[in-house]
Structures are given as C-alpha cells and as structure tokens.
Design an enzyme around this catalytic site. Sequence first.
Site, short mmCIF file in Angstrom:
data_model
loop_
_atom_site.label_atom_id
_atom_site.label_comp_id
_atom_site.label_asym_id
_atom_site.label_seq_id
_atom_site.Cartn_x
_atom_site.Cartn_y
_atom_site.Cartn_z
CE LYS A 1 56.31 0.35 87.43
NZ LYS A 1 57.00 -0.09 88.77
CB SER B 1 49.40 3.94 92.19
OG SER B 1 49.12 2.78 91.59
#
Length: 350
Positions: free
Chosen positions: A53, A295
């Site tokens: 991100k 994740s």
Amino acid sequence: MTDTFQTQGRGQRYDDITRTVGDTPCVKLNRIAPDHVEVYVKIESFNPLGSVKDRLALNIIEAAERSGQLKPGQTVVEATSGNTGIGLAMVCAARGYPLVITMADSFSIERRRLMRFLGAKVVLTPKAEKGIGMYRKARQLAADNGWFFAAQFESNANADIHEATTGPEIVADFADSRLDYWVSGYGTGGTVSGVARVLRKARPECKIILSEPHTATLIGSGEAQDRNDDGSPNGSHPAWSPHLIQGWTPDFIPLVLQESIDHNGFDEVRPVDAEDGMIWAKRLATEEGILTGVSGGSTLATAMEVAADAEAGSVILVMLPDTGERYLSTPLFEAIPAEMTPEEQALADS
C-alpha cells in the site's frame, strides 16, 4: 565475498523516503514448494513502510498534487484497515500534510499505533459498522472540513501505480522465464486491476488467480454491489461475513476492483480459510525465513492449491502484501510465547 552475496547494482542515495517505494524482490521458495513447479513470492514488505500500500499512498498524493486537488498544508483523510494509512502517514509526514485516518476498531492495535507514531490522527469507528462505517466517516469528515479525501477504493491513481510499477517489475523479473500463474488477494483491487493491465498484454499466457476469504466471497458469489450515483458503495455486500484476513475484502466491492470484474482482469477466484493462511505464513517464516502476515499466508495457501494441479515445470508468482509484524496482536502470533519455553529455560539453566 561469498558466492551468495550480490549487490543490487543501483545507487542507494535518495532525496526523500518516498523515492524508495517499489522495486521489491521476487524470491524463489526452495523448501516448501512442490518439486514439480517453481514458486516465487514478491515481497512487498521491502517497501519503506512495509506493505504494497506504500505504492498507492504515494501515487494518490502525487496525483492530487499534480491536479491541484490537494493544496499545500491541506489535511488528508482516508478510511483504511491499516496498511494504506501507514503508507499515507509516511508520505504525508515527508510532504508536510496533516493526516486523519478512520479505521474500524477491530483491526490490530499495532497498526493504529504506527500511524499515530508517524504523526497521523486515528479515528476509530465501531466494529459493528464494518468497513462501510469507516468509509462513510472519512467521507463525512472530508465534506465537513474541506479536507482531501484520498479515496483509495475509487481513485484511478490506485490501479495506475500498479500498471506503472508492479506490473512492469514482474514482467522484467520473468523476462527470461516462464510465468504461468500470478496469485493475489485483493482489498481495494488496485493491485490486481493495475497488474492485470500489464500481464494481459505482456504475458497473456499467465493465468491470474484471485483469492478471497471463504466467508466473504464477494466475487465468487456473483452478486453485484449496490452503488450510489457517484459509484460509491451503498451499504454492505450481501455475501460478506466477518473474517480474519485483515486488509482483504472489505464489506463492499471497491470501484477499483470492479474494473477487473468487468474487463477480464482475472481467470479464476478461489476461496481460502484464514486458518490455512496462518499455517502457511508460519511455514514460510520457519522454513524459508520470509515474514508475512495472514493475507500473504492466505495468498500462499491458494497458490499451493494451484501448484498441486499445475503442469510440471510451471512457474507461479505469489504476492505477499505486507510484513508479519503488523499481526503481533492477532491470532497469527497467539501461540508464540513472550517468555521462555521450558526447553529454552532448560538451556538457560544449563
């Protein structure tokens, strides 16, 4: 100098921390991959603040600066499960923008502490309101105060940065090799939408496999997202239920992800259980020395399913979106003691 040591072949002087975003390594798995295939992982924790991100955080701010949407000294506000907020906190600290984050209070404590350490303010929203609650709070704060809403779930700058960087990095790293599968989870959808634009052109033979929590099969359900006239989500998706894969699959289908749904951005979507993701994250750490979160472990679990049925000689690349250190207060580390085990105590006493 040993045979295993290699320099990167590029300079290491930068004008500011944001210039170090990207160029993350693809690393082969040598101990846990099936013998008949090659499995590589793209380790996004090599970004300066530890996640994929960082890429979108930088591009959203720079695109807003170029367009004039973001004025000098203006406050930035965003809704995030943590990693985008941490990336934005880095960029805003480096560029001099105040930052306000809205985040559901169900996400790990270390994420909010990291953002506050970087100078951001973190406004917690009730767990019961889910992702849509923190999203609506960010929009409201932007409207009420004249702040710049980063809008990662809708911004073109999100997928664009992966088309400009992540996708070409993958193509370059496998220019002299097969690349049969690329496996990724999704949160905003920016990674898959941006990388798919590149792989569909440069490596059309590569199958794109998406993974989503088995309790939140937003794509797998085949149900469309109810949206407002401006494209923003209008409530939670009916197929969503709570899950343990932080950063993945909010309770709505982001507009950025909708591009992949509408334009052949993936070949298959597979459900995964977070418990399996935690098992694979632990194996990745103890058997390969690579640290990732739930994740990343869940993406790897899906990739191992793909590998089991893949043709001999296939090459599989797995996205690892962040570092395991984001999960110290979560079930991923629940069985890891802080004090010495009996075996360790025996060694201490010997």
